[in-house]
Design a protein around this motif. Structure first.
Motif, PDB file in Angstrom:
ATOM      1  N   ARG A 168       0.879  -1.197   0.016  1.00  0.00           N
ATOM      2  CA  ARG A 168      -0.156   0.150  -0.053  1.00  0.00           C
ATOM      3  C   ARG A 168       0.894   1.295   0.198  1.00  0.00           C
ATOM      4  O   ARG A 168       0.382   2.328  -0.608  1.00  0.00           O
ATOM      5  CB  ARG A 168      -1.093   0.083   1.158  1.00  0.00           C
ATOM      6  CG  ARG A 168      -1.857  -1.409   1.288  1.00  0.00           C
ATOM      7  CD  ARG A 168      -3.119  -0.878   0.411  1.00  0.00           C
ATOM      8  NE  ARG A 168      -3.835  -2.187   0.346  1.00  0.00           N
ATOM      9  CZ  ARG A 168      -4.775  -2.630   1.280  1.00  0.00           C
ATOM     10  NH1 ARG A 168      -5.100  -1.995   2.317  1.00  0.00           N
ATOM     11  NH2 ARG A 168      -5.298  -3.851   1.037  1.00  0.00           N
ATOM     12  N   GLU A 169       1.843   1.106   0.510  1.00  0.00           N
ATOM     13  CA  GLU A 169       2.809   2.368   0.752  1.00  0.00           C
ATOM     14  C   GLU A 169       3.419   2.602  -0.850  1.00  0.00           C
ATOM     15  O   GLU A 169       3.678   3.724  -1.247  1.00  0.00           O
ATOM     16  CB  GLU A 169       4.158   2.401   1.653  1.00  0.00           C
ATOM     17  CG  GLU A 169       4.870   3.563   1.874  1.00  0.00           C
ATOM     18  CD  GLU A 169       5.954   3.479   3.028  1.00  0.00           C
ATOM     19  OE1 GLU A 169       7.038   3.925   2.762  1.00  0.00           O
ATOM     20  OE2 GLU A 169       5.605   2.715   3.985  1.00  0.00           O
ATOM     21  N   ASP A 170       3.718   1.580  -1.513  1.00  0.00           N
ATOM     22  CA  ASP A 170       4.143   1.827  -3.095  1.00  0.00           C
ATOM     23  C   ASP A 170       3.061   2.312  -3.674  1.00  0.00           C
ATOM     24  O   ASP A 170       3.349   3.152  -4.623  1.00  0.00           O
ATOM     25  CB  ASP A 170       4.309   0.348  -3.413  1.00  0.00           C
ATOM     26  CG  ASP A 170       5.531  -0.411  -2.664  1.00  0.00           C
ATOM     27  OD1 ASP A 170       6.435   0.141  -2.098  1.00  0.00           O
ATOM     28  OD2 ASP A 170       5.664  -1.391  -2.957  1.00  0.00           O
ATOM     29  N   VAL A 171       1.798   2.015  -3.278  1.00  0.00           N
ATOM     30  CA  VAL A 171       0.718   2.669  -4.232  1.00  0.00           C
ATOM     31  C   VAL A 171       0.678   4.165  -3.895  1.00  0.00           C
ATOM     32  O   VAL A 171       0.701   5.262  -4.792  1.00  0.00           O
ATOM     33  CB  VAL A 171      -0.779   2.120  -3.576  1.00  0.00           C
ATOM     34  CG1 VAL A 171      -1.674   3.044  -4.501  1.00  0.00           C
ATOM     35  CG2 VAL A 171      -0.882   0.901  -4.312  1.00  0.00           C
ATOM     36  N   ALA A 172       1.052   4.622  -2.722  1.00  0.00           N
ATOM     37  CA  ALA A 172       1.082   6.084  -2.395  1.00  0.00           C
ATOM     38  C   ALA A 172       2.235   6.760  -2.865  1.00  0.00           C
ATOM     39  O   ALA A 172       2.305   7.968  -3.427  1.00  0.00           O
ATOM     40  CB  ALA A 172       1.281   6.234  -0.702  1.00  0.00           C
ATOM     41  N   LYS A 173       3.453   6.047  -3.018  1.00  0.00           N
ATOM     42  CA  LYS A 173       4.536   6.466  -3.712  1.00  0.00           C
ATOM     43  C   LYS A 173       4.293   6.743  -5.159  1.00  0.00           C
ATOM     44  O   LYS A 173       4.649   7.605  -5.796  1.00  0.00           O
ATOM     45  CB  LYS A 173       5.571   5.651  -3.463  1.00  0.00           C
ATOM     46  CG  LYS A 173       6.285   5.656  -2.062  1.00  0.00           C
ATOM     47  CD  LYS A 173       7.622   4.783  -1.991  1.00  0.00           C
ATOM     48  CE  LYS A 173       8.061   4.575  -0.729  1.00  0.00           C
ATOM     49  NZ  LYS A 173       9.099   3.633  -0.572  1.00  0.00           N
ATOM     50  N   ALA A 174       3.604   5.758  -5.750  1.00  0.00           N
ATOM     51  CA  ALA A 174       3.368   5.736  -7.275  1.00  0.00           C
ATOM     52  C   ALA A 174       2.494   6.904  -7.599  1.00  0.00           C
ATOM     53  O   ALA A 174       2.524   7.687  -8.711  1.00  0.00           O
ATOM     54  CB  ALA A 174       2.759   4.279  -7.851  1.00  0.00           C
ATOM     55  N   ILE A 175       1.442   7.271  -6.571  1.00  0.00           N
ATOM     56  CA  ILE A 175       0.675   8.334  -6.800  1.00  0.00           C
ATOM     57  C   ILE A 175       1.344   9.730  -6.814  1.00  0.00           C
ATOM     58  O   ILE A 175       0.978  10.492  -7.791  1.00  0.00           O
ATOM     59  CB  ILE A 175      -0.596   8.318  -5.759  1.00  0.00           C
ATOM     60  CG1 ILE A 175      -1.473   7.110  -5.925  1.00  0.00           C
ATOM     61  CG2 ILE A 175      -1.174   9.778  -5.687  1.00  0.00           C
ATOM     62  CD1 ILE A 175      -2.288   6.809  -4.705  1.00  0.00           C
ATOM     63  N   LEU A 222       4.406   9.954  -7.703  1.00  0.00           N
ATOM     64  CA  LEU A 222       5.422   9.994  -8.922  1.00  0.00           C
ATOM     65  C   LEU A 222       4.354  10.295  -9.948  1.00  0.00           C
ATOM     66  O   LEU A 222       4.752  11.202 -10.894  1.00  0.00           O
ATOM     67  CB  LEU A 222       5.752   8.715  -9.231  1.00  0.00           C
ATOM     68  CG  LEU A 222       6.916   8.414  -8.407  1.00  0.00           C
ATOM     69  CD1 LEU A 222       7.406   6.786  -8.676  1.00  0.00           C
ATOM     70  CD2 LEU A 222       8.215   9.058  -8.596  1.00  0.00           C
ATOM     71  N   LEU A 223       3.133   9.940 -10.039  1.00  0.00           N
ATOM     72  CA  LEU A 223       2.290  10.371 -11.043  1.00  0.00           C
ATOM     73  C   LEU A 223       1.777  11.959 -11.074  1.00  0.00           C
ATOM     74  O   LEU A 223       1.772  12.480 -12.188  1.00  0.00           O
ATOM     75  CB  LEU A 223       0.804   9.348 -11.155  1.00  0.00           C
ATOM     76  CG  LEU A 223       1.282   7.826 -11.662  1.00  0.00           C
ATOM     77  CD1 LEU A 223      -0.286   7.266 -11.086  1.00  0.00           C
ATOM     78  CD2 LEU A 223       1.429   7.847 -12.969  1.00  0.00           C
ATOM     79  N   GLU A 224       1.539  12.246  -9.979  1.00  0.00           N
ATOM     80  CA  GLU A 224       1.304  13.794  -9.849  1.00  0.00           C
ATOM     81  C   GLU A 224       2.612  14.545 -10.086  1.00  0.00           C
ATOM     82  O   GLU A 224       2.175  15.577 -10.803  1.00  0.00           O
ATOM     83  CB  GLU A 224       0.977  14.026  -8.268  1.00  0.00           C
ATOM     84  CG  GLU A 224      -0.406  13.469  -7.823  1.00  0.00           C
ATOM     85  CD  GLU A 224      -0.513  13.525  -6.349  1.00  0.00           C
ATOM     86  OE1 GLU A 224      -1.749  13.363  -5.895  1.00  0.00           O
ATOM     87  OE2 GLU A 224       0.498  13.547  -5.413  1.00  0.00           O
ATOM     88  N   ARG A 225       3.665  14.151  -9.828  1.00  0.00           N
ATOM     89  CA  ARG A 225       4.900  15.050 -10.325  1.00  0.00           C
ATOM     90  C   ARG A 225       4.870  14.910 -11.867  1.00  0.00           C
ATOM     91  O   ARG A 225       5.276  15.828 -12.584  1.00  0.00           O
ATOM     92  CB  ARG A 225       5.995  14.513  -9.751  1.00  0.00           C
ATOM     93  CG  ARG A 225       6.481  14.867  -8.449  1.00  0.00           C
ATOM     94  CD  ARG A 225       7.552  14.115  -7.857  1.00  0.00           C
ATOM     95  NE  ARG A 225       8.790  14.010  -8.405  1.00  0.00           N
ATOM     96  CZ  ARG A 225       9.539  12.637  -8.188  1.00  0.00           C
ATOM     97  NH1 ARG A 225       9.278  11.978  -6.986  1.00  0.00           N
ATOM     98  NH2 ARG A 225      10.572  12.489  -9.007  1.00  0.00           N
TER      99      ARG A 225
END
Length: 156
Positions: A133-140, A142-145
């Motif tokens: 789940r923390e990986d999902v938050a990190k991916a979000i 990155l996508l926002e950036r």
């Protein structure tokens, strides 16, 4: 498995990301009931911007949506005909119109966004193990950036 970093890997990852986003957008349209609205994805994006930003000018909408004034005008015409928005003269410049969403437009947008969020929450709960789940938050993040990236200088 070794990983070569560079332009070729970036190109492959860019294509994979594009394909995944396309499939996810299509799934979100289905899960939210967007197809039943009779509106295109572009028209709904414009409507969402009017709901969030309104009252707002067509020029501001074109800027927000990264499309031409002509494209915005076409979407606004459809949304007006559907009774989802209306225009009033801009008090600062009577030549311009301020677009405002109707209560039914706000309800529609809320319903669609709730449907999308509900699907995503269920999918995360059922598909993503707790330890990822923390990986999902990190991916979000990155996508926002990526979405906010200003590459106007050509990426140099």
């Amino acid at each position: 498995m070794t990983s070569k970093s560079g332009p070729q890997e970036s190109a492959v990852n860019a294509q994979r990301l594009n394909d995944a986003m396309k499939r996810l957008r299509a799934r979100l349209r289905v899960e939210s009931g967007q197809h039943a609205t009779g509106l295109t994805a572009t028209q709904l994006a414009v409507l969402l911007s009017v709901v969030r930003e309104g009252p707002v000018t067509a020029a501001r909408l074109a800027s927000l949506e990264h499309v031409s004034a002509q494209s915005i005008a076409q979407s606004l015409a459809v949304l007006k005909a559907a009774g989802l928005i209306h225009g009033t003269p801009d008090p600062r410049d009577g030549r311009k119109k301020l677009m405002t969403a109707t209560p039914s437009a706000t309800e529609l947008v809320d319903k669609l966004l709730t449907g999308r969020a509900s699907f995503l929450a269920r999918a995360i709960e059922q598909v993503v193990p707790l330890e990822e789940r923390e990986d999902v938050a990190k991916a979000i993040g990155l996508l926002e950036r990526l979405a906010a990236a200003d590459l106007s200088d050509g990426g140099a």
